[in-house]
Design a protein around this motif. Structure first.
Motif: not given
Ligand SMILES: [Fe+2]
Length: 355
Positions: A14-22, A81-94
């Motif tokens: 879990e820690a490893h996946a979080t770091e990779l997503a970050l 995590l993608g739902q939290v990080l990438a989706l939250g910050k990606g196209p919608i932010d832009l």
């Protein structure tokens, strides 16, 4: 593998996946951040995060977890995590808007949230390891947590300045920096990638939510993406981001699904670069018809200047009157291939002839 090892492996994974997503989030944020103390902090933490991921991977290997298993564990967790990080910050932010300054402030807040999550993740990992008498893992967790705590504290020190810059830009119109200089293209591309991932990879419900959110902001999108549009290539990327989550009703061509390829091809030259990108992404997800994709490809390319596609013929004509030879030629060539408005073409021809 014993039950206790299983449990440690689960928490390490879990820690490893979080770091990779970050790592991917940080890369996207760095691309839109100008040089300065905040940027240096992100650069440094990207290095730290990569080293942490490596170290976790090595520890997993020591516990007998092969690379392929580490990777498959990551896959499942990353999509979450993608739902939290990438989706939250990606196209919608832009698309949502606010100037570059506000975007940086929001990024910093999101990074704080991510760091807090990491700290809690390492708290849990450390205690699990202590309970199960795995000193090596417990020590690793404690070291990583210290690094995350330092990052969180440093981020919080940056926030007052970022907030001041945001107020100066939004309320008083004083820009702290020109976002075109800090890799907005890259940011938009990341956003487009996240959107495609969201559309293709996530469960239906999440993709639908992303679609709704993207549609909600479409109304303000024109205004808000102007900052980024000063950079070549960013319009296509923005269009791709929107198209990845678009439904038929969002497209710039009415009744798209009921038109044949020829009818669509005929309408494409009238579209802006953003709209072309949007139709391209939509078509790839649906009919995937070659004639349409090829026509879009032939029409894609940077407009003579930022915002050209949204300007009226009058506005373009008045600018092209004072244009130099190079710009006048760009207008003439671009206009011929796209909207081919008579007045614009004549004004451009005259400017080419006299400059
Ligand atoms: Fe980390």
């Amino acid at each position: 593998m014993s039950r206790s090892e299983d449990m440690i492996i689960q928490y390490l994974n879990e820690a490893h996946a979080t770091e990779l997503a970050l790592v991917s989030t940080l890369r996207a944020h760095i691309a839109m951040t100008p040089q300065g103390s905040y940027r240096s902090l992100l650069d440094e933490h990207l290095d730290v995060t990569r080293r942490q991921a490596d170290r976790l991977e090595r520890r997993l290997a020591e516990l007998g977890v092969g690379r392929s298993l580490i990777q498959s564990g990551v896959g499942a967790f990353q999509s979450l995590l993608g739902q939290v990080l990438a989706l939250g910050k990606g196209p919608i932010d832009l698309l949502r808007g606010g100037g570059g300054e506000e975007k940086l402030l929001k990024n910093a807040k999101d990074e704080c949230a991510t760091e807090a999550l990491e700290i809690a993740t390492y708290d849990a990992l450390e205690q699990v390891a202590i309970e199960l008498a795995d000193e090596v893992t417990a020590e690793l967790a404690a070291e990583h947590r210290t690094q995350e705590e330092e990052m969180l504290a440093a981020l919080r020190e940056e926030i007052p300045r970022l907030a001041r810059d945001a107020v100066a830009a939004e309320v008083y119109g004083r820009k702290a920096y020109d976002s075109s200089e800090v890799g907005a293209v890259h940011a938009a591309q990341e956003a487009a990638e996240s959107a495609s991932r969201a559309a293709s990879g996530l469960a239906g419900e999440a993709a639908e939510q992303a679609g709704q959110a993207a549609r909600k902001v479409t109304g303000t999108a024109k205004e808000t993406a102007k900052e980024a549009r000063r950079v070549p290539g960013v319009e296509a990327a923005e269009g791709e981001a929107r198209g990845a989550v678009a439904s038929e009703g969002d497209l710039p061509i009415a009744d798209y699904d009921s038109l044949n390829a020829g009818e669509i091809v005929e309408r494409l030259p009238r579209l802006s670069q953003v709209e072309l990108g949007q139709v391209d992404a939509y078509e790839r997800r649906h009919g995937n018809r070659k004639t349409i994709l090829q026509k879009i490809d032939s029409l894609q390319g940077d407009a003579p200047w930022a915002g050209y596609d949204e300007q009226s013929a009058d506005e373009i004509e008045s600018r092209v009157r004072d244009a130099d030879d190079d710009e006048a030629r760009k207008v003439r060539d671009y206009e011929r291939r796209h909207k081919a408005r008579k007045g614009v073409l004549e004004a451009a021809e005259r400017a080419v002839a006299t400059s």
